[in-house]
Write a protein that holds these residues in place. Structure first.
Motif, PDB file in Angstrom:
ATOM      1  N   GLU A 192      34.579  46.991  37.258  1.00 17.72           N
ATOM      2  CA  GLU A 192      34.829  46.295  38.525  1.00 17.72           C
ATOM      3  C   GLU A 192      35.392  44.916  38.238  1.00 17.72           C
ATOM      4  O   GLU A 192      34.707  44.060  37.666  1.00 17.72           O
ATOM      5  N   VAL A 193      36.633  44.679  38.633  1.00 18.68           N
ATOM      6  CA  VAL A 193      37.258  43.383  38.394  1.00 18.68           C
ATOM      7  C   VAL A 193      37.161  42.481  39.609  1.00 18.68           C
ATOM      8  O   VAL A 193      37.212  41.248  39.481  1.00 18.68           O
ATOM      9  N   LEU A 194      37.056  43.067  40.806  1.00 16.67           N
ATOM     10  CA  LEU A 194      36.829  42.290  42.032  1.00 16.67           C
ATOM     11  C   LEU A 194      35.569  42.831  42.684  1.00 16.67           C
ATOM     12  O   LEU A 194      35.475  44.015  42.983  1.00 16.67           O
TER      13      LEU A 194
ATOM     14  N   ALA B 125      50.013  41.684  47.848  1.00 16.30           N
ATOM     15  CA  ALA B 125      51.370  42.154  48.104  1.00 16.30           C
ATOM     16  C   ALA B 125      51.416  43.591  48.602  1.00 16.30           C
ATOM     17  O   ALA B 125      52.493  44.095  48.937  1.00 16.30           O
ATOM     18  N   GLY B 126      50.269  44.265  48.625  1.00 17.20           N
ATOM     19  CA  GLY B 126      50.276  45.673  49.012  1.00 17.20           C
ATOM     20  C   GLY B 126      50.791  46.581  47.924  1.00 17.20           C
ATOM     21  O   GLY B 126      51.118  47.743  48.175  1.00 17.20           O
ATOM     22  N   LEU B 127      50.871  46.085  46.685  1.00 18.13           N
ATOM     23  CA  LEU B 127      51.265  46.915  45.556  1.00 18.13           C
ATOM     24  C   LEU B 127      50.092  47.756  45.058  1.00 18.13           C
ATOM     25  O   LEU B 127      50.276  48.730  44.323  1.00 18.13           O
ATOM     26  N   ASP B 128      48.895  47.356  45.435  1.00 20.81           N
ATOM     27  CA  ASP B 128      47.669  48.079  45.107  1.00 20.81           C
ATOM     28  C   ASP B 128      46.785  48.017  46.347  1.00 20.81           C
ATOM     29  O   ASP B 128      47.005  47.193  47.244  1.00 20.81           O
ATOM     30  N   LEU B 129      45.791  48.886  46.421  1.00 18.86           N
ATOM     31  CA  LEU B 129      44.888  48.922  47.561  1.00 18.86           C
ATOM     32  C   LEU B 129      43.454  48.754  47.094  1.00 18.86           C
ATOM     33  O   LEU B 129      43.086  49.202  45.994  1.00 18.86           O
ATOM     34  N   PRO B 130      42.598  48.109  47.901  1.00 22.60           N
ATOM     35  CA  PRO B 130      41.208  47.901  47.495  1.00 22.60           C
ATOM     36  C   PRO B 130      40.405  49.197  47.573  1.00 22.60           C
ATOM     37  O   PRO B 130      40.737  50.107  48.339  1.00 22.60           O
ATOM     38  N   ASP B 131      39.344  49.269  46.769  1.00 20.91           N
ATOM     39  CA  ASP B 131      38.395  50.380  46.873  1.00 20.91           C
ATOM     40  C   ASP B 131      37.519  50.217  48.111  1.00 20.91           C
ATOM     41  O   ASP B 131      37.080  51.209  48.708  1.00 20.91           O
TER      42      ASP B 131
ATOM     43  N   MET C 181      47.129  33.397  57.269  1.00 20.75           N
ATOM     44  CA  MET C 181      48.266  34.076  56.652  1.00 20.75           C
ATOM     45  C   MET C 181      47.805  35.207  55.733  1.00 20.75           C
ATOM     46  O   MET C 181      48.316  36.320  55.770  1.00 20.75           O
ATOM     47  N   LEU C 182      46.804  34.923  54.880  1.00 20.96           N
ATOM     48  CA  LEU C 182      46.281  35.932  53.957  1.00 20.96           C
ATOM     49  C   LEU C 182      44.763  35.877  53.997  1.00 20.96           C
ATOM     50  O   LEU C 182      44.170  34.800  53.937  1.00 20.96           O
ATOM     51  N   GLU C 183      44.139  37.048  54.091  1.00 16.54           N
ATOM     52  CA  GLU C 183      42.684  37.091  54.174  1.00 16.54           C
ATOM     53  C   GLU C 183      42.142  38.283  53.388  1.00 16.54           C
ATOM     54  O   GLU C 183      42.613  39.407  53.534  1.00 16.54           O
ATOM     55  N   PHE C 184      41.176  38.004  52.535  1.00 17.11           N
ATOM     56  CA  PHE C 184      40.406  39.029  51.823  1.00 17.11           C
ATOM     57  C   PHE C 184      38.983  39.008  52.385  1.00 17.11           C
ATOM     58  O   PHE C 184      38.369  37.944  52.475  1.00 17.11           O
ATOM     59  N   ARG C 185      38.478  40.186  52.749  1.00 19.41           N
ATOM     60  CA  ARG C 185      37.116  40.292  53.255  1.00 19.41           C
ATOM     61  C   ARG C 185      36.337  41.284  52.404  1.00 19.41           C
ATOM     62  O   ARG C 185      36.598  42.486  52.445  1.00 19.41           O
ATOM     63  N   GLN C 186      35.440  40.773  51.583  1.00 19.33           N
ATOM     64  CA  GLN C 186      34.565  41.602  50.755  1.00 19.33           C
ATOM     65  C   GLN C 186      35.358  42.690  50.010  1.00 19.33           C
ATOM     66  O   GLN C 186      35.045  43.884  50.077  1.00 19.33           O
ATOM     67  N   VAL C 187      36.373  42.239  49.299  1.00 18.74           N
ATOM     68  CA  VAL C 187      37.266  43.165  48.608  1.00 18.74           C
ATOM     69  C   VAL C 187      36.699  43.543  47.241  1.00 18.74           C
ATOM     70  O   VAL C 187      36.326  42.678  46.439  1.00 18.74           O
ATOM     71  N   HIS C 188      36.658  44.845  46.984  1.00 14.06           N
ATOM     72  CA  HIS C 188      36.225  45.388  45.693  1.00 14.06           C
ATOM     73  C   HIS C 188      37.382  46.184  45.101  1.00 14.06           C
ATOM     74  O   HIS C 188      38.097  46.899  45.801  1.00 14.06           O
ATOM     75  N   ARG C 189      37.526  46.063  43.776  1.00 15.94           N
ATOM     76  CA  ARG C 189      38.502  46.884  43.069  1.00 15.94           C
ATOM     77  C   ARG C 189      37.994  47.131  41.651  1.00 15.94           C
ATOM     78  O   ARG C 189      37.615  46.193  40.935  1.00 15.94           O
ATOM     79  N   ALA C 190      37.961  48.396  41.266  1.00 15.87           N
ATOM     80  CA  ALA C 190      37.495  48.788  39.936  1.00 15.87           C
ATOM     81  C   ALA C 190      38.515  49.716  39.304  1.00 15.87           C
ATOM     82  O   ALA C 190      39.302  50.378  39.993  1.00 15.87           O
ATOM     83  N   TYR C 191      38.493  49.782  37.973  1.00 16.71           N
ATOM     84  CA  TYR C 191      39.377  50.661  37.222  1.00 16.71           C
ATOM     85  C   TYR C 191      38.551  51.517  36.272  1.00 16.71           C
ATOM     86  O   TYR C 191      37.525  51.070  35.729  1.00 16.71           O
TER      87      TYR C 191
END
Length: 226
Positions: free
Chosen positions: A19-21, A52-58, A1-11
């Motif tokens: 980098e928070v993820l 939710a698609g409210l933000d996108l990964p780097d 249903m939901l899958e994250f694969r090597q997701v990075h996110r920084a601000y």
């Protein structure tokens, strides 16, 4: 249903990128319930917004129902949210000009899947029978949170994302709302990802993961390594 694969996110911060993820991997099966814990600022809400698609990964991939969210346009992501995702937050985000009845129906109407029988069942299970004509300001905090949960579940979403859904309630109300939420989630047949700071809230869910230093681990293992 939901899958994250090597997701990075920084601000960006004055001190440089934060980098928070940092390479998050996560798989959530249909019908599964997962509690996500972690310190304030650890990125829990960021992970929910990405789901939710409210933000996108780097970098990396987020897939919902097999669809890669970052490959969709913003209108396509908005449509996916309307049709497949329910959102519940600490702040109830009810429409003040709409009655209880119309707030409950709102999401289902937007998704084009309104079911009067299911709406009536939600009203009954939520303990809001007889209050359908009232407005949010005429409800208690617990009633408003139950209404927010009902609105999210009205279209029977495939995935329910809940960010500290009992955080603004007293202990007794929080327990009642949690029991109600989990019962309705099972009845609706949807998958649940819940952010919480409370081990008691996390306990009834199928799994619990801790987000720490940008990565996910089973809570017990992560705490043992800390």
């Amino acid at each position: 249903m939901l899958e994250f694969r090597q997701v990075h996110r920084a601000y960006a911060t004055p001190q440089g990128p934060l980098e928070v993820l940092a390479g998050v991997d996560l798989t959530l099966a249909p019908g599964e319930s997962l509690a996500l814990m972690g310190e304030s600022g650890s990125g829990k809400s960021t992970l929910l917004h990405l789901a939710a698609g409210l933000d996108l990964p780097d970098a990396g991939e987020v897939r919902l129902g097999g669809r890669m969210i970052s490959s969709l346009s913003e209108p396509e992501r908005a449509r996916l949210r309307r049709e497949a995702v329910g959102l519940v937050f600490q702040q109830f985000h009810l429409v003040p000009s709409l009655s209880v009845h119309d707030n409950l129906r709102l999401q289902a109407r937007l998704a084009g899947v309104e079911d009067p029988d299911w709406s009536a069942e939600l009203i009954r299970r939520l303990g809001l029978a007889g209050l359908e004509r009232r407005y949010p300001e005429q409800l208690s905090g617990g009633q408003q949170q139950r209404l927010a949960i009902g609105r999210a579940l009205a279209p029977r979403p495939a995935l329910l994302l809940a960010d500290e859904p009992t955080g603004n309630l007293d202990e007794a109300s929080a327990g009642e709302v949690l029991e109600l939420l989990l019962g309705l989630v099972r009845q609706a047949g949807c998958t649940l990802l819940m952010v919480t700071h409370s081990p008691q809230v996390a306990a009834p869910l199928d799994r619990c993961l801790l987000l720490s230093r940008g990565r996910l681990a089973p809570r017990e293992a992560a705490e043992a390594d800390a």
